[in-house]
Motif scaffolding. Structure first.
Motif, mmCIF file in Angstrom:
data_model
loop_
_atom_site.group_PDB
_atom_site.id
_atom_site.type_symbol
_atom_site.label_atom_id
_atom_site.label_comp_id
_atom_site.label_asym_id
_atom_site.label_seq_id
_atom_site.Cartn_x
_atom_site.Cartn_y
_atom_site.Cartn_z
ATOM 1 N N PRO A 122 10.697 9.482 -2.840
ATOM 2 C CA PRO A 122 10.885 8.077 -3.230
ATOM 3 C C PRO A 122 9.764 7.493 -4.069
ATOM 4 O O PRO A 122 9.937 6.438 -4.686
ATOM 5 C CB PRO A 122 10.993 7.357 -1.877
ATOM 6 N N ALA A 123 8.592 8.134 -4.101
ATOM 7 C CA ALA A 123 7.488 7.641 -4.933
ATOM 8 C C ALA A 123 6.763 8.829 -5.521
ATOM 9 O O ALA A 123 6.898 9.966 -5.046
ATOM 10 C CB ALA A 123 6.532 6.781 -4.108
ATOM 11 N N ALA A 148 9.663 4.973 1.064
ATOM 12 C CA ALA A 148 8.339 5.599 1.000
ATOM 13 C C ALA A 148 7.349 4.933 1.942
ATOM 14 O O ALA A 148 6.289 5.497 2.240
ATOM 15 C CB ALA A 148 7.796 5.534 -0.435
ATOM 16 N N LEU A 149 7.674 3.735 2.429
ATOM 17 C CA LEU A 149 6.751 2.986 3.271
ATOM 18 C C LEU A 149 6.774 3.489 4.711
ATOM 19 O O LEU A 149 7.791 4.016 5.182
ATOM 20 C CB LEU A 149 7.105 1.499 3.243
ATOM 21 N N GLU A 150 5.643 3.303 5.375
ATOM 22 C CA GLU A 150 5.498 3.594 6.802
ATOM 23 C C GLU A 150 5.647 5.083 7.128
ATOM 24 O O GLU A 150 5.925 5.447 8.278
ATOM 25 C CB GLU A 150 6.512 2.781 7.620
ATOM 26 N N LYS A 151 5.441 5.932 6.137
ATOM 27 C CA LYS A 151 5.496 7.378 6.362
ATOM 28 C C LYS A 151 4.271 8.007 5.706
ATOM 29 O O LYS A 151 3.728 7.466 4.744
ATOM 30 C CB LYS A 151 6.789 7.966 5.775
ATOM 31 N N GLU A 155 4.581 13.227 2.845
ATOM 32 C CA GLU A 155 6.016 13.392 3.061
ATOM 33 C C GLU A 155 6.868 12.622 2.055
ATOM 34 O O GLU A 155 8.023 12.981 1.839
ATOM 35 C CB GLU A 155 6.390 12.923 4.475
ATOM 36 N N VAL A 156 6.312 11.577 1.452
ATOM 37 C CA VAL A 156 7.156 10.678 0.659
ATOM 38 C C VAL A 156 6.738 10.557 -0.806
ATOM 39 O O VAL A 156 7.481 9.983 -1.611
ATOM 40 C CB VAL A 156 7.174 9.262 1.279
ATOM 41 N N LEU A 182 1.906 4.861 3.624
ATOM 42 C CA LEU A 182 1.853 3.998 2.456
ATOM 43 C C LEU A 182 2.294 2.585 2.829
ATOM 44 O O LEU A 182 3.299 2.385 3.510
ATOM 45 C CB LEU A 182 2.771 4.557 1.365
ATOM 46 N N THR A 183 1.540 1.589 2.394
ATOM 47 C CA THR A 183 1.854 0.190 2.648
ATOM 48 C C THR A 183 2.498 -0.427 1.404
ATOM 49 O O THR A 183 2.461 0.162 0.318
ATOM 50 C CB THR A 183 0.585 -0.599 2.983
ATOM 51 N N PRO A 184 3.100 -1.632 1.511
ATOM 52 C CA PRO A 184 3.592 -2.306 0.305
ATOM 53 C C PRO A 184 2.503 -2.490 -0.751
ATOM 54 O O PRO A 184 2.766 -2.351 -1.951
ATOM 55 C CB PRO A 184 4.094 -3.652 0.851
#
Length: 463
Positions: A122-123, A148-151, A155-156, A182-184
């Protein structure tokens, strides 16, 4: 007014464009969805490669080595995929100069290019040879999925080591959570870094970020938080929050809205400057500024006039106090102020002065009366979110069927606003353009109240 964003409108596409999609997963879905939504004849292509299975998403396919069938297929289907050659499960890209040559053809109106790969993550952070943005590109769309967030980064994110390098220098804890997720803020940094999402954007091309997989209220709030940070980067014109795979892919369009706080009036009916009157631990204007500053606004501009020195000094102190309490809110350390020399000629002159002073990147203003300390931040945010959710050019709150303030005015009405006579008011635009007015029902009676007379102030002031 009712209505929803179309993909072309959300991305700001009006005429012929060469659009390049870069970044994380979701590019292909977005590209094919946009191709189906655009009017005219659309060529879809890639300068890298796409999966051969994705070729089935196009109604017709042409190979770059033989473009003779392209014109007839576009006339029949409206859109067509152009690839280099197919090798196993991959369709290879075209030469870098071909997209611009295709757009120059009289039978082509738009060219959409997938210019990056992400291996379904996703990123991503680009490698040295990425992205492959063709010459002549007019719009670049960096893409990332909110999944992609919170992982964990590994992995993302495609190319996580490059991503870590781009996140170096961010405030501790801002880009990555304690567990390495990853955070916003981190996602915003990846998308706006000159070696990240904005890498290779040609001079003169627009950049519109697409935040994908905005599903549910939790993801929407995360997307809004990321969008506010992304819009601090002047190279990005807007941020679209949506889900490319959905039938209605656009959820919101985050744009730069300036909160224009009017503090120039003479308070004749009050008999003294009402903006400087006590209101709780601050003043009438101080509380108004605190509420506006805490909202999801890009920036704030205070317009002064009568008793300029006193108003500006008090407003500066109130703003600084608010920033000290909530340093994450607002967009700058000092409150921008503009003196309106024509303030004695009416409120409209202050709004017009603000519009003249705005940068070209500002897409709208939220006009806030300085004597509305009871209008809450939640109400202001509700108007801002309504403006983001629809293409309406005018937004106003309504309480019990009555229209109130503040109101949002889109840039498309700025010229008309500047042409209004001095004895008019911004509400004249709302009366003229009811078909483009979004009425937002609120449960906040304060949108109808301003403090014009001493008895009103005494009745409303906090005890």
């Amino acid at each position: 007014m009712s209505g929803h964003w179309t993909l072309p409108a959300a991305l700001g596409i009006g005429g012929p464009e060469l659009v390049a999609f870069v970044g994380g997963g979701g590019k292909s879905s977005l590209m094919f969805a946009l191709a189906a939504a655009l009017p005219g004849r659309v060529v879809i292509t890639t300068t890298t490669r796409i999966f051969a299975a994705q070729m089935r998403l196009a109604p017709a396919v042409v190979y770059a080595g033989d473009l003779a069938p392209l014109g007839p297929l576009l006339a029949r289907h409206g859109r067509c995929l152009v690839v280099g050659h197919v090798d196993g499960d991959k369709a290879h890209g075209v030469d870098l100069d071909l997209p611009a040559r295709l757009l120059a053809r009289p039978d082509v109106d738009f060219v959409l290019v997938e210019a990056d790969g992400s291996r379904m993550r996703p990123a991503k952070a680009p490698a040295d040879h990425e992205p492959v943005i063709p010459p002549g590109t007019t719009l670049v769309v960096p893409v990332a999925g909110l999944d992609a967030l919170e992982k964990p980064l590994d992995e993302v994110v495609h190319r996580p080591e490059q991503a870590r390098a781009l996140l170096v220098g961010a405030t501790a804890g801002e880009s990555l959570a304690a567990d390495g997720a990853l955070t916003p803020a981190g996602l915003a940094r990846l998308l706006t870094h000159p070696q990240g999402g904005l890498k290779g954007v040609p001079d003169g091309a627009r950049a519109v970020v697409w935040l994908n997989k905005v599903e549910g209220e939790g993801r929407l709030e995360q997307g809004r938080a990321a969008a506010r940070l992304i819009l601090r980067q002047p190279r990005v014109s807007r941020v679209v929050l949506g889900a490319a795979a959905r039938a209605a892919p656009v959820r919101e369009v985050a744009r730069r809205v300036t909160g224009v706080v009017l503090a120039a009036g003479e308070s004749r009916r009050m008999g003294t400057n009402k903006l400087l009157l006590p209101w709780g631990e601050t003043t009438v204007l101080g509380r108004t500024l605190a509420n506006v500053g805490a909202a999801a606004m890009h920036d704030v501009l205070l317009i002064t006039g009568h008793e300029r020195e006193r108003v500006e000094a008090m407003a500066g102190r109130a703003w600084d106090a608010t920033r000290a309490e909530e340093p994450a809110s607002g967009s700058g350390e000092q409150l921008p102020m503009l003196f309106n020399r024509d303030y004695a000629n009416g409120m409209l002159t202050s709004v017009q002065a603000a519009v003249r002073a705005l940068p070209a990147s500002a897409e709208a203003i939220l006009v806030m009366l300085g004597d509305q300390p009871m209008v809450t931040t939640d109400t202001i945010d509700r108007l801002l979110h309504a403006y983001a959710a629809t293409p309406a050019g005018l937004v106003a709150p309504y309480y019990a069927g009555r229209r109130g303030n503040p109101v949002i005015i889109d840039r498309r009405y700025f010229d008309e606003l500047l042409a209004l006579p001095a004895d008019a008011a911004p509400r004249a635009l709302l009366a003229r353009h009811t078909d483009d007015l979004l009425a937002v029902a609120v449960e906040d009676e304060a949108v109808l109240i301003d403090l014009d007379r001493p008895e009103e102030y005494e009745r409303r002031r906090p005890v």
